[in-house]
Structure formats: C-alpha cells, structure tokens
Design a protein around this motif. Structure first.
Motif, PDB file in Angstrom:
ATOM      1  N   GLY A   9      21.212  12.729 -18.967  1.00 25.05           N
ATOM      2  CA  GLY A   9      22.058  13.012 -17.814  1.00 25.05           C
ATOM      3  C   GLY A   9      23.270  12.104 -17.780  1.00 25.05           C
ATOM      4  N   GLY A  10      24.186  12.426 -16.883  1.00 27.69           N
ATOM      5  CA  GLY A  10      25.383  11.605 -16.753  1.00 27.69           C
ATOM      6  C   GLY A  10      26.445  12.310 -15.952  1.00 27.69           C
ATOM      7  N   LEU A  11      27.651  11.756 -16.013  1.00 30.23           N
ATOM      8  CA  LEU A  11      28.805  12.311 -15.305  1.00 30.23           C
ATOM      9  C   LEU A  11      29.667  13.082 -16.300  1.00 30.23           C
ATOM     10  CD1 LEU A  11      30.674  12.463 -12.803  1.00 30.23           C
ATOM     11  CD2 LEU A  11      31.671  10.293 -13.571  1.00 30.23           C
ATOM     12  N   VAL A  12      30.010  14.303 -15.958  1.00 30.17           N
ATOM     13  CA  VAL A  12      30.813  15.142 -16.841  1.00 30.17           C
ATOM     14  C   VAL A  12      31.783  15.948 -15.988  1.00 30.17           C
ATOM     15  CG1 VAL A  12      29.134  17.031 -16.813  1.00 30.17           C
ATOM     16  CG2 VAL A  12      30.698  16.798 -18.754  1.00 30.17           C
ATOM     17  N   GLN A  13      32.922  16.267 -16.558  1.00 36.88           N
ATOM     18  CA  GLN A  13      33.889  17.090 -15.838  1.00 36.88           C
ATOM     19  C   GLN A  13      33.486  18.558 -15.876  1.00 36.88           C
ATOM     20  OE1 GLN A  13      37.753  16.249 -17.566  1.00 36.88           O
ATOM     21  NE2 GLN A  13      38.152  14.671 -16.029  1.00 36.88           N
TER      22      GLN A  13
END
Length: 124
Positions: A9-13
C-alpha cells in the motif's frame, strides 16, 4: 490455520498503479479460496476481488472490474492485487482474506482468516 500479511500500500496519484501483496507467514494458501476486501473511512468493508483455490476462477466487484487483477502464486505462497487506473474512491484499507471452505462468496462472513490490512491512498 494461516496468518496473512499484506504489503504494497501507499500514496499514489489518480490514474496511477499499485500492486498489493499478501503473504502467508504461517501455513499454506494453496487449499484456500482467497479474496481482497477494502474498507474506506466511515464505510462498511466491501468485497473487491476473489480467486478460487485452483486459480481457475477470479471475480471482481463491478467498481474495480477492468482495472484490478487478482492473482496467486502458490509456489511462493503469495496473493496479489494489481490495481490500475486508480481513483480517489479506491482509497481504503485493503485486507487479504482466506476461506478454507471454498464458498466463492463475496461476503466477508465466509472468510475465516484475515490480515492486518494495508492503506491505499489515491490523491486526486
């Protein structure tokens, strides 16, 4: 019994891609139907994708069909969720789950074993 651990998981545009992984830290996954669920803040947990024990059948929620692909590698004891064309609505904690009775269900009530979840955040 199996113990499941999600990662990736993570931050993505928005429009981007992520691959989630689910590993069995104990036990083998090859006899289980597997699924991914997700839970957004303030919402109920919902089914995302499932794959049967033989990998012959995969099934998806309408909201992710055509964008997400679930797969399994029993030799590596891993489950994957490839997520493309991500949208802000995909923001949630994603959980891997195992069903030892092969119900093929999209209801979380049929899944006995769960991981701790991995956060996916899609920025618009």
């Amino acid at each position: 019994q199996v113990q499941l651990v999600e990662s990736g998981g993570g931050l993505v545009q928005a429009g981007g891609s992520l691959r989630l992984s689910c590993a069995a830290s104990r036990g083998s996954l090859n006899a289980y139907d597997m699924a991914w669920f997700r839970q957004a803040a303030g919402k109920e947990r919902e089914f995302v994708a499932g794959i049967n024990w033989s990998a012959r059948n995969t099934y998806y929620a309408d909201s992710v069909k055509g964008r997400f692909t679930m797969s399994r590698d029993d030799a590596e004891n891993m489950i994957y969720l490839h997520m493309n064309s991500l949208k802000s609505d995909d923001t949630a904690i994603y959980y891997c789950a195992a069903d030892r009775f092969g119900s093929g269900s999209t209801s979380d009530a049929h899944y006995e074993f769960w991981g701790q979840g991995t956060q996916v955040t899609v920025s618009s």
